[in-house]
Write an enzyme that holds these catalytic residues in place. Sequence first.
Site, PDB file in Angstrom:
ATOM      1  CB  CYS A 108      -0.965  -0.013   1.176  1.00 25.25           C
ATOM      2  SG  CYS A 108      -2.037  -1.445   1.165  1.00 25.25           S
ATOM      3  CG  HIS A 250      -2.952   3.427   2.325  1.00 19.99           C
ATOM      4  ND1 HIS A 250      -3.597   3.019   1.181  1.00 19.99           N
ATOM      5  CD2 HIS A 250      -2.956   2.356   3.159  1.00 19.99           C
ATOM      6  CE1 HIS A 250      -3.963   1.758   1.323  1.00 19.99           C
ATOM      7  NE2 HIS A 250      -3.588   1.330   2.513  1.00 19.99           N
ATOM      8  CG  ASN A 280      -6.583  -0.822   1.910  1.00 22.08           C
ATOM      9  OD1 ASN A 280      -5.963  -0.466   0.902  1.00 22.08           O
ATOM     10  ND2 ASN A 280      -5.973  -1.230   3.007  1.00 22.08           N
TER      11      ASN A 280
HETATM   12  N1  COA Z   1     -18.033  -7.174  11.485  1.00 27.11           N
HETATM   13  C1  COA Z   1     -18.449  -7.277  12.764  1.00 27.11           C
HETATM   14  N2  COA Z   1     -17.628  -7.538  13.785  1.00 27.11           N
HETATM   15  C2  COA Z   1     -16.337  -7.693  13.500  1.00 27.11           C
HETATM   16  C3  COA Z   1     -15.811  -7.602  12.202  1.00 27.11           C
HETATM   17  C4  COA Z   1     -16.730  -7.337  11.172  1.00 27.11           C
HETATM   18  N3  COA Z   1     -16.350  -7.221   9.888  1.00 27.11           N
HETATM   19  N4  COA Z   1     -14.480  -7.798  12.240  1.00 27.11           N
HETATM   20  C5  COA Z   1     -14.162  -8.000  13.522  1.00 27.11           C
HETATM   21  N5  COA Z   1     -15.266  -7.944  14.274  1.00 27.11           N
HETATM   22  C6  COA Z   1     -15.393  -8.125  15.721  1.00 27.11           C
HETATM   23  C7  COA Z   1     -14.252  -8.895  16.338  1.00 27.11           C
HETATM   24  O1  COA Z   1     -14.457 -10.281  16.213  1.00 27.11           O
HETATM   25  C8  COA Z   1     -14.310  -8.411  17.752  1.00 27.11           C
HETATM   26  O2  COA Z   1     -15.335  -9.101  18.412  1.00 27.11           O
HETATM   27  P1  COA Z   1     -15.176  -9.507  19.968  1.00 27.11           P
HETATM   28  O3  COA Z   1     -15.080  -8.205  20.715  1.00 27.11           O
HETATM   29  O4  COA Z   1     -16.437 -10.254  20.244  1.00 27.11           O
HETATM   30  O5  COA Z   1     -13.954 -10.349  20.050  1.00 27.11           O
HETATM   31  C9  COA Z   1     -14.741  -6.964  17.618  1.00 27.11           C
HETATM   32  O6  COA Z   1     -15.346  -6.841  16.327  1.00 27.11           O
HETATM   33  C10 COA Z   1     -13.600  -5.978  17.705  1.00 27.11           C
HETATM   34  O7  COA Z   1     -12.542  -6.454  16.873  1.00 27.11           O
HETATM   35  P2  COA Z   1     -11.224  -5.651  16.681  1.00 27.11           P
HETATM   36  O8  COA Z   1     -10.291  -6.442  15.830  1.00 27.11           O
HETATM   37  O9  COA Z   1     -10.748  -5.182  18.023  1.00 27.11           O
HETATM   38  O10 COA Z   1     -11.765  -4.416  15.878  1.00 27.11           O
HETATM   39  P3  COA Z   1     -11.010  -3.122  15.467  1.00 27.11           P
HETATM   40  O11 COA Z   1     -11.713  -1.962  16.024  1.00 27.11           O
HETATM   41  O12 COA Z   1      -9.532  -3.241  15.688  1.00 27.11           O
HETATM   42  O13 COA Z   1     -11.248  -3.096  13.893  1.00 27.11           O
HETATM   43  C11 COA Z   1     -10.046  -3.550  11.876  1.00 27.11           C
HETATM   44  C12 COA Z   1     -10.747  -4.154  13.103  1.00 27.11           C
HETATM   45  C13 COA Z   1      -9.483  -4.682  11.030  1.00 27.11           C
HETATM   46  C14 COA Z   1     -11.080  -2.765  11.078  1.00 27.11           C
HETATM   47  C15 COA Z   1      -8.919  -2.583  12.355  1.00 27.11           C
HETATM   48  O14 COA Z   1      -8.111  -3.236  13.305  1.00 27.11           O
HETATM   49  C16 COA Z   1      -8.059  -2.132  11.218  1.00 27.11           C
HETATM   50  O15 COA Z   1      -8.494  -1.394  10.359  1.00 27.11           O
HETATM   51  N6  COA Z   1      -6.778  -2.519  11.230  1.00 27.11           N
HETATM   52  C17 COA Z   1      -5.858  -2.115  10.170  1.00 27.11           C
HETATM   53  C18 COA Z   1      -6.101  -2.951   8.961  1.00 27.11           C
HETATM   54  C19 COA Z   1      -5.414  -2.393   7.755  1.00 27.11           C
HETATM   55  O16 COA Z   1      -5.352  -1.229   7.601  1.00 27.11           O
HETATM   56  N7  COA Z   1      -4.919  -3.272   6.891  1.00 27.11           N
HETATM   57  C20 COA Z   1      -4.330  -2.897   5.664  1.00 27.11           C
HETATM   58  C21 COA Z   1      -3.035  -2.221   5.881  1.00 27.11           C
HETATM   59  S1  COA Z   1      -2.566  -1.451   4.386  1.00 27.11           S
END
Ligand code: COA
Length: 327
Positions: A108, A250, A280
Amino acid sequence: MSIHITGFGTALGERMVTNIELETFLDTSDTWIKERTGIHRRHWGGTTEALATQAGKEALFNSNLDPEQIDLIILATTTPDRVMPATSCAVQYNLGLSCGAFDLNGACSGFVYAIVVAHSMLVGGIKKILIIGADTLSRVTDMQDRTTAVLFGDGAGAVVLENIPFGDNDTSTDSKPETFDATNDKMLLGWDAGVDGSALDLLYCNHGGYMQMEGQEVFRKAVRATVSSILTTLKRAKLTSADIALFIPHQANSRIIEAVSSRLGIPEERTVSNIDYTGNTSSASIPLAMAKAASSGRINKGDNILLAGFGAGMTWASAVIKWNVGK
Ligand code: COA
């Protein structure tokens, strides 16, 4: 000489996919996706070659250049269509170009890496470079995995960069390198690029497999690496956040963008976001956001524009460019 962006092009995957559609086959919700990522919809479909060709064609058209005038294509992609050859070879053929071409995989961060590479080649004497950022991450995403399936979209963004001699009406097709002139009106005022290979396992995709990601840790590292890289770039450019007219980050998660902008003291009105309708799109995200900002009149000649990306690797890259748009 002065380095200008003379054309833009964009393309999105052929099918728009809403959060509501994702609800039909994933344990997720429109509300969760919007609140946690800022994404309302994304576009899936097509190949990297097809999307890159579409965006590249539009950029060439908008720059008023004939195909034979382009000296080089750099295709930033982390989802090439084949193991070999480089996808840029197919794009070069599709566009009717006769120049060299190579792929650049900075995940990215790839588009910012490509800007830095292209700029140094332009300063070295090459005259016209087509840079395309294109990715089709939907093809390597497990659509049953809600932690990744909601995040990614397919797309491409392209820019033509030209090194225009002062006073030249740009009719020459000669691409012979010119002598480097230290008084160049440079477009790139400062940059930084890096990798932390020890964090490779946080986000990767093996041949024939699906993308694997530790979202929370990627989130934390993304904010830290992006802020630190931008501070380095600003220092090298002898600028501060106050000198930045527009920040084009990004587009991975609106909360990452907000965290980075707030740490740098750059307000929302000077930050570009299009993640709501693109998701993304990896290497395509910055040129897509840049084209949106330019076409909606948010960028003026002479503005300092800050670009910053991070991604698998983990890679990061940032750059400040002086907006010399058009000829
Ligand atoms: N829909 C509903 N619930 C979801 C979910 C979805 N698509 N994905 C995860 N959850 C749940 C999890 O299972 C967790 O449940 P729990 O509390 O019962 O265990 C809860 O939501 C919180 O999960 P968490 O991983 O803490 O969420 P978050 O706020 O960190 O958001 C991302 C998850 C992936 C959106 C976030 O971490 C993120 O954007 N990370 C960076 C990813 C990225 O940028 N990647 C590319 C890099 S270029």
